[in-house]
Scaffold this active site. Structure first.
Site, mmCIF file in Angstrom:
data_model
loop_
_atom_site.group_PDB
_atom_site.id
_atom_site.type_symbol
_atom_site.label_atom_id
_atom_site.label_comp_id
_atom_site.label_asym_id
_atom_site.label_seq_id
_atom_site.Cartn_x
_atom_site.Cartn_y
_atom_site.Cartn_z
ATOM 1 N N LYS A 117 0.826 -1.207 0.000
ATOM 2 C CA LYS A 117 0.000 0.000 0.000
ATOM 3 C C LYS A 117 0.863 1.261 0.000
ATOM 4 C CE LYS A 117 -4.166 -1.902 2.112
ATOM 5 N NZ LYS A 117 -3.875 -3.321 2.186
ATOM 6 N N GLU A 200 -3.951 6.506 7.725
ATOM 7 C CA GLU A 200 -4.677 7.260 6.699
ATOM 8 C C GLU A 200 -5.856 7.989 7.311
ATOM 9 O OE1 GLU A 200 -4.245 4.539 2.693
ATOM 10 O OE2 GLU A 200 -6.195 4.695 3.633
ATOM 11 N N ARG A 297 -4.576 -7.715 -10.829
ATOM 12 C CA ARG A 297 -5.131 -9.015 -11.205
ATOM 13 C C ARG A 297 -6.573 -8.831 -11.648
ATOM 14 N NH1 ARG A 297 -8.712 -9.276 -7.003
ATOM 15 N NH2 ARG A 297 -7.981 -8.395 -5.053
#
Lengths: 461, 70
Positions: A117, A200, A297
């Site tokens: 991340k 965050e 993906r």
């Protein structure tokens, strides 16, 4: 086996779905299976099958040596990893390349660049794409992390850098709760083999909006519209739709531009998804939408994009992996109608969405029809083991309008039933019929908050 | 008293040790089933006298995983 055989290193509905496209393309398929899956539907869906180890995923579907050996034994030359398992593992992509196998997905370098991340946020900074305000630095001391949280402003989210699927994530309302939440997040992060965390800004009422991209090895990057995946439980998606309610052409173009910029920044090839968090409300604003991460993906919810674009994403994953050019320009990509998907799972909403392993003594699914698609990997009589995820089927409806697609999907879910395990079908149907969902007033905590009311058939839930 | 698993699962993480004093609701261990973690908590306050499973073990629904002395 023929040179163009595809080894599908996955199980369940996605392995079946990949085999279907391969068959249509004339490509032989090889399934892999653990000891628990010898009689599974995905084994029957392939032209041949290779055993790869015991039921525990670590020793079978997550074992790189076992899977490479299965490719060698079968003579397959291509590898499709599906989603989950090793699909975002750069070491697996690397091991395939070293064994002379064509990995159907991005390069190991691109997976690495977007894998963590923190790394992904660094890419976003370089590409000029707004990410959720936060701290993803190397100083992992409690004092520094707390100071950063205070600078960002509470509430905040602590996330494991290597986490996923909602694990290793903690919401913290105020400074007093920070140390305990940090300890818990670190403990869960340790299970991913990396105990680093990032902090965050928490968007208290949020929608999850993501953009599907498709890129070839000749420099073309297309965006295929967005999906809204706001209906979740335990930070895991249950209902997804495309287009996202309230996202008009201008915002779609802007989000697509951001997603394509990120893909270009890492030399991305294949299908991928760029995830954003948006402030909740029926009309999202460009300046209140932030990048969170990229999934390198195929996504579980890719069928809703397929139904509005008319494209087969697995087919194009294979084609671009083989070096073909995408034959379209961005303006050729048009979204038609509205598609909604629900994940039919063996779980009990009345018991806090507790999973429900067991033998599926009876399973009734609606027949596929125009505008109604059913992707499944289990049959009546199969045993759902604790080793794998609880999804039984994805039910996807397409309609001319959002209202039509929601209604069609609700009816289809009401036609699902089973015996032997708990099913979430009636709960999902109630959620789709709820006034909040119909008005696009949902946020990521809606299902958990409205759970009791939806179960009781309370129309106001 | 017996503390039981409410679901077929594997034992993912043990968080309490025999001899620990637990409050009602304290987590004894985490199970993992179908990719979800499911905490097994002390049903009331007491001292954990025995842990009957180890990390990685498979447990059946209703199986006793620990003993608690009130």
């Amino acid at each position: 086996m023929a040179d163009d055989a595809v080894l599908i290193t996955n199980r369940g509905e996605i392995a079946c779905r990949i085999a279907t496209t391969c068959r249509r393309m004339g490509l032989p398929t090889v399934a892999v299976y653990s000891e628990a899956d010898a009689g599974a539907m995905h084994v029957a869906a392939a032209d041949r099958a290779e055993p790869v180890g015991p039921a525990q995923p670590r020793q079978s579907y997550l074992s790189i040596p076992a899977l490479i050996e299965a490719a060698r034994r079968s003579g397959a030359r291509m590898v499709h990893p599906g989603y989950g398992f090793l699909s975002e593992n750069p070491d697996f992509a690397q091991a395939c390349a070293e064994a002379g196998l064509l990995f159907i997905g991005p390069s190991p370098e691109a997976i690495r660049a977007m894998g963590g991340k923190a790394a992904a946020k660094a890419v976003a900074r370089r590409a000029g794409v707004a990410a959720v305000p936060g701290y993803d630095g190397e100083d992992q001391s409690e004092a520094r992390l707390l100071a950063e949280a205070e600078a960002i402003g509470f509430p905040v989210l602590i996330k494991a850098v290597a986490g996923g699927g909602g694990r290793g994530m903690r919401a913290v309302a105020e400074a007093a709760g920070f140390p305990a939440a940090l300890a818990a997040a670190r403990r869960e992060a340790g299970a991913f083999g990396d105990d680093r965390v990032l902090v965050e800004k928490l968007v208290p009422r949020a929608r999850h909006i993501e953009v599907q991209i498709l890129a070839d090895s000749h420099g073309t990057v297309l965006h295929l519209g967005e999906r809204d995946c706001t209906l979740q439980r335990r930070n895991q998606k249950l209902v997804e739709e495309s287009p996202a309610p309230g996202v008009g052409d201008a915002l779609r173009e802007e989000l697509g531009r951001r997603a394509a910029a990120l893909a270009r920044a890492v030399g991305y090839v294949g299908a991928g998804t760029v995830e954003f968090v948006a402030e909740a409300g029926p009309a999202p604003r460009a300046d209140r939408i932030w990048f969170i991460e990229m999934n390198t993906r195929l996504q579980v919810e890719h069928p809703v994009t397929e139904m509005v674009t008319g494209l087969d994403l697995v087919e194009w994953q294979i084609r671009v992996a083989r070096g073909e050019r995408l034959p379209w320009r961005q303006e050729d990509i048009r979204l038609g109608g509205h598609a909604v998907e629900a994940r039919l799972c063996a779980e009990d909403p009345a018991r806090g969405f507790l999973p429900s392993p067991g033998r599926l003594a009876e399973l009734v699914l609606p027949e596929p029809a125009p505008g109604l698609r059913i992707d499944t990997g289990v049959r009546q009589g199969d045993t759902l083991t604790p080793f794998y995820d609880p999804m039984i089927a994805k039910v996807i409806a397409h309609g001319a309008s959002r209202a039509e697609a929601l209604a069609k999907l609700a009816v289809a879910l009401e036609g699902c039933s089973g015996r032997g395990v708990a099913l979430n079908a009636a709960f999902l149907a109630a959620a789709l019929r709820s006034p909040a969902m119909r008005a696009a007033e949902m946020d990521t905590h809606f299902l958990e908050r409205a759970r009791a009311g939806l179960l009781a058939g309370d129309a106001a839930a | 008293m017996k503390i039981a698993a409410e679901i077929a699962a594997s034992v993912w993480q043990i968080q309490a040790r025999p001899g620990d004093t637990l409050a009602e609701g304290d987590t004894v261990l985490l199970l993992e089933s179908m990719k979800m973690e499911i905490p097994v908590a002390a049903p009331r306050a007491g001292r954990l006298t025995a842990l009957l499973v180890a990390e990685g073990d498979q447990v059946e629904e209703g199986q006793t995983v620990a003993l608690l002395e009130a």
